[in-house]
Design a protein around this motif. Structure first.
Motif, mmCIF file in Angstrom:
data_model
loop_
_atom_site.group_PDB
_atom_site.id
_atom_site.type_symbol
_atom_site.label_atom_id
_atom_site.label_comp_id
_atom_site.label_asym_id
_atom_site.label_seq_id
_atom_site.Cartn_x
_atom_site.Cartn_y
_atom_site.Cartn_z
ATOM 1 N N LEU A 13 0.817 -1.225 0.000
ATOM 2 C CA LEU A 13 0.000 0.000 0.000
ATOM 3 C C LEU A 13 0.850 1.276 0.000
ATOM 4 O O LEU A 13 0.321 2.378 0.141
ATOM 5 C CB LEU A 13 -0.942 0.015 1.220
ATOM 6 N N GLU A 14 2.176 1.121 -0.183
ATOM 7 C CA GLU A 14 3.076 2.282 -0.082
ATOM 8 C C GLU A 14 2.744 3.362 -1.125
ATOM 9 O O GLU A 14 2.673 4.551 -0.787
ATOM 10 C CB GLU A 14 4.545 1.838 -0.245
ATOM 11 N N GLU A 15 2.524 2.947 -2.373
ATOM 12 C CA GLU A 15 2.244 3.930 -3.434
ATOM 13 C C GLU A 15 0.874 4.585 -3.238
ATOM 14 O O GLU A 15 0.693 5.767 -3.535
ATOM 15 C CB GLU A 15 2.321 3.274 -4.823
ATOM 16 N N VAL A 16 -0.085 3.802 -2.752
ATOM 17 C CA VAL A 16 -1.427 4.335 -2.471
ATOM 18 C C VAL A 16 -1.336 5.417 -1.398
ATOM 19 O O VAL A 16 -1.921 6.498 -1.523
ATOM 20 C CB VAL A 16 -2.383 3.209 -2.005
ATOM 21 N N LEU A 17 -0.576 5.132 -0.344
ATOM 22 C CA LEU A 17 -0.395 6.089 0.754
ATOM 23 C C LEU A 17 0.351 7.330 0.273
ATOM 24 O O LEU A 17 -0.006 8.466 0.637
ATOM 25 C CB LEU A 17 0.359 5.416 1.914
ATOM 26 N N ALA A 18 1.378 7.143 -0.561
ATOM 27 C CA ALA A 18 2.127 8.294 -1.096
ATOM 28 C C ALA A 18 1.190 9.207 -1.888
ATOM 29 O O ALA A 18 1.250 10.442 -1.768
ATOM 30 C CB ALA A 18 3.275 7.803 -1.981
ATOM 31 N N LYS A 19 0.303 8.609 -2.674
ATOM 32 C CA LYS A 19 -0.666 9.408 -3.455
ATOM 33 C C LYS A 19 -1.622 10.161 -2.532
ATOM 34 O O LYS A 19 -1.927 11.342 -2.752
ATOM 35 C CB LYS A 19 -1.442 8.478 -4.396
ATOM 36 N N ASN B 88 -8.831 -5.782 8.399
ATOM 37 C CA ASN B 88 -8.291 -4.538 8.951
ATOM 38 C C ASN B 88 -8.793 -3.360 8.089
ATOM 39 O O ASN B 88 -8.777 -3.416 6.863
ATOM 40 C CB ASN B 88 -6.755 -4.686 8.889
ATOM 41 N N GLU B 89 -9.221 -2.270 8.747
ATOM 42 C CA GLU B 89 -9.792 -1.127 8.036
ATOM 43 C C GLU B 89 -8.808 -0.502 7.053
ATOM 44 O O GLU B 89 -9.195 -0.033 5.973
ATOM 45 C CB GLU B 89 -10.264 -0.066 9.048
ATOM 46 N N VAL B 90 -7.530 -0.454 7.428
ATOM 47 C CA VAL B 90 -6.502 0.108 6.534
ATOM 48 C C VAL B 90 -6.343 -0.762 5.292
ATOM 49 O O VAL B 90 -6.248 -0.257 4.164
ATOM 50 C CB VAL B 90 -5.157 0.287 7.284
ATOM 51 N N LEU B 91 -6.364 -2.078 5.474
ATOM 52 C CA LEU B 91 -6.282 -2.987 4.328
ATOM 53 C C LEU B 91 -7.525 -2.831 3.448
ATOM 54 O O LEU B 91 -7.435 -2.806 2.217
ATOM 55 C CB LEU B 91 -6.138 -4.440 4.807
ATOM 56 N N ALA B 92 -8.691 -2.720 4.075
ATOM 57 C CA ALA B 92 -9.939 -2.538 3.319
ATOM 58 C C ALA B 92 -9.871 -1.273 2.460
ATOM 59 O O ALA B 92 -10.179 -1.292 1.266
ATOM 60 C CB ALA B 92 -11.134 -2.482 4.269
ATOM 61 N N LYS C 279 -0.007 -8.386 -4.934
ATOM 62 C CA LYS C 279 0.422 -9.059 -3.699
ATOM 63 C C LYS C 279 0.195 -8.143 -2.491
ATOM 64 O O LYS C 279 0.658 -7.001 -2.461
ATOM 65 C CB LYS C 279 1.906 -9.424 -3.804
ATOM 66 N N LEU C 280 -0.509 -8.655 -1.505
ATOM 67 C CA LEU C 280 -0.751 -7.956 -0.238
ATOM 68 C C LEU C 280 -0.612 -8.988 0.882
ATOM 69 O O LEU C 280 -0.455 -10.176 0.629
ATOM 70 C CB LEU C 280 -2.166 -7.357 -0.209
ATOM 71 N N PHE C 281 -0.692 -8.510 2.122
ATOM 72 C CA PHE C 281 -0.745 -9.423 3.262
ATOM 73 C C PHE C 281 -2.009 -9.124 4.056
ATOM 74 O O PHE C 281 -2.311 -7.968 4.327
ATOM 75 C CB PHE C 281 0.482 -9.247 4.166
#
Length: 387
Positions: free
Chosen positions: A14-20, A176-180, A358-360
């Motif tokens: 989720l790094e790129e999503v968070l950066a955006k 997890n809400e962040v994963l959702a 790929k996620l966890f």
């Protein structure tokens, strides 16, 4: 107000999503790492990041870095910080540790050494020391050791930011809400269409989908953040930031629907949606997805978290085959995304995914997969692009 560096922790993938997200909020000097994104902003932006970011687990404020290779170097490195800038002798604190080092292999030991260095400094200066409080500390200190590099940060968030404040009732294996939120953003969900979670459980994905659709700040329902106990806490500034974020919410003109075949899950989902004040945007129905057909005429966006067989005893081959059959027979003109850690079971869907990310999910390696279900045959879709 002066600017300073901060670090937003996130989940793998989720790094790129968070950066955006950070760039859209107005962060400066945004740089991605592994499970983290660093950025620059002022105190107001620190408040804003905690309130608004959907895919951040924590916002850390680094205050010191040093080289450490044994307990003595760790102790002296921690003592080099003037802790009276951040802590009063009557305050309480706690130390959280993340380790990736050959020199240290026990986080509890590092936490203890850090605590000793801090309390010894206070005892030498003031003749008394602050207390440890693991549950409700006035200051949460984060120590991260990678090889010989030690970073000391203040935790601005407190408990993980996935604790949004709306979810009181959960089902088996809640997401997890962040994963959702990350899955929704990776799927391209922007609120410009109808949405369905056909196995909604306790309602996390539909709650996050509604907040994205309406641009409601992710953590508006949270009871508290760690920075509210800091000596420089500015309540007026915080309320100003909160109001400015709430002024940017938008209308939603489509439907968000959740199905679940378990009455208990439907009940829990309704309670959680009510806690989040999202009842105006979401419909929850007691339905078995495998017995349903698409209810809307336009395009449908679907995101869900089916069972993986980890905690539920299910015939996985049959279950995943039914997912594929339901897609094909009942859901034309749908972009369907789901996450699974059962990579074997994907073979039985009987459709080829157009994306695999790929996620966890917790400790389980998973894939977020996308299936594009066309109106009629795929060939017809390409021959008639207006269909």
């Amino acid at each position: 107000m002066e600017n300073f560096k901060m670090i937003a922790k996130t989940l793998f993938g989720l790094e790129e999503v968070l950066a955006k997200e950070l760039r859209n909020l107005g962060a400066q000097d945004v740089q991605t790492g592994v499970r983290m994104v660093s950025f620059v902003g002022d105190k107001g932006f620190m408040y804003k990041a905690n309130l608004a970011l959907r895919t951040a687990l924590k916002i850390l404020k680094p205050i010191h870095s040093c080289r450490v290779y044994n307990d003595k170097s760790l102790y002296s490195g921690i003592q080099n910080v003037d802790w009276s800038q951040y802590l009063d002798v009557n305050d309480s604190f706690v130390v959280d540790v993340t380790l990736n080092s050959d020199h240290f292999n026990h986080s509890q030991f590092v936490a203890l050494k850090t605590k000793d260095a801090i309390v010894d400094q206070f005892r030498d200066k003031f003749g008394k020391r602050p207390n440890i409080d693991k549950d409700f500390p006035d200051l949460r200190i984060n120590v991260h050791i990678h090889d010989e590099q030690c970073s000391v940060s203040l935790d601005t968030s407190g408990s993980s930011l996935h604790h949004r404040g709306y979810r009181t009732a959960t089902n088996i294996a809640p997401i997890n809400e962040v994963l959702a939120a990350g899955m929704l953003l990776l799927s391209g969900w922007d609120g410009q269409g109808d949405f369905l979670d056909p196995m909604c459980g306790s309602g996390t994905i539909i709650a996050e989908a509604a907040m994205i659709a309406c641009n409601i700040p992710a953590n508006i329902n949270r009871k508290e953040f760690a920075f509210e106990k800091w000596s420089d806490w500015d309540n007026d500034l915080f309320e100003k930031i909160e109001d400015s974020l709430l002024n940017k919410t938008r209308e939603f003109h489509y439907t968000i629907t959740g199905y679940d075949k378990a009455p208990s899950a439907v009940e829990k989902a309704k309670n959680n949606i009510s806690n989040a004040n999202l009842e105006d945007y979401i419909i929850i129905k007691h339905e078995n997805f495998f017995e349903t057909k698409k209810e809307t005429s336009g395009p449908l966006h679907m995101v869900f978290n089916p069972p993986y067989g980890e905690r539920l005893d299910i015939d996985m081959e049959r279950f995943y085959r039914e997912i594929g059959d339901t897609f094909k027979q009942g859901y034309p003109n749908t972009n369907a995304w789901f996450i699974t850690a059962n990579l074997e079971a994907l073979k039985f869907v009987g459709l080829k995914p157009s994306r695999k990310i790929k996620l966890f999910n917790g400790k389980l390696e998973a894939r977020l997969v996308k299936y594009e279900i066309y109106e009629g045959s795929k060939k017809a879709k390409y021959n008639n692009p207006n269909q």
